[in-house]
Scaffold this motif. Sequence first.
Motif, mmCIF file in Angstrom:
data_model
loop_
_atom_site.group_PDB
_atom_site.id
_atom_site.type_symbol
_atom_site.label_atom_id
_atom_site.label_comp_id
_atom_site.label_asym_id
_atom_site.label_seq_id
_atom_site.Cartn_x
_atom_site.Cartn_y
_atom_site.Cartn_z
ATOM 1 N N HIS A 136 40.155 49.479 51.042
ATOM 2 C CA HIS A 136 39.291 50.978 51.457
ATOM 3 C C HIS A 136 39.757 50.994 53.140
ATOM 4 N N GLY B 136 39.744 58.671 48.804
ATOM 5 C CA GLY B 136 38.621 58.677 47.699
ATOM 6 C C GLY B 136 37.481 57.583 48.367
ATOM 7 N N HIS B 137 36.685 57.044 47.610
ATOM 8 C CA HIS B 137 35.439 56.303 48.006
ATOM 9 C C HIS B 137 34.769 56.834 49.293
ATOM 10 N N SER C 146 34.434 59.015 43.825
ATOM 11 C CA SER C 146 35.104 57.530 43.307
ATOM 12 C C SER C 146 34.135 56.980 42.581
ATOM 13 N N SER D 14 34.136 62.512 41.411
ATOM 14 C CA SER D 14 35.211 62.004 40.776
ATOM 15 C C SER D 14 34.612 60.549 40.360
ATOM 16 N N ASP E 92 36.068 56.727 39.014
ATOM 17 C CA ASP E 92 36.954 55.530 39.520
ATOM 18 C C ASP E 92 37.659 54.639 38.230
#
Length: 164
Positions: free
Chosen positions: A26, A53-54, A93, A116, A118
């Motif tokens: 990340h 993402g995330h 995510s 979204s 993951d």
Amino acid sequence: MVREAAYRGFGPDVELALATFGWGRHVEAGGAALRLILRGTFDRHPDLRVVRGHWGEMLLFAVDRADSLSNVATGLDRRVADYFRINIHITTSGMVTPRLQRHALGFTGADRILLSGDYPFHRLDPGTVTAFLGTLPGSEDRHKIAYANAEALYHLPGSPGEPV
């Protein structure tokens, strides 16, 4: 090489987790987005959109600090935070946490957030998604985050039905 230097000294399972899903991946992904900004990529390609993402891969949570780079990065048309706010979309995510959502909404607004999963790491069930979307302040934001932002960004045909 970097992985050994930064993440060794633990058992193999902890080293792998720390370097990947627990932290390192990340940080590196957020750093890659920051490097795109600092190299002037979005000045040369103002319509370019990047999806992180995330919840922005750590960059969203350090954007105030990263924005201080605007004071030393010469040649940029805007401040670092403005590029993040305009050119970068963020996904949940699978991390459907209202606390993270509130932080993101305070910085980027609902137009840059995409719901979204993951898979296979986070398997979202319908109840979790419904509860998460229910924490949003209004139906327009729920509609955007649930699917309208993705439809617009990826030029997908519109989904039938009422907003979520």
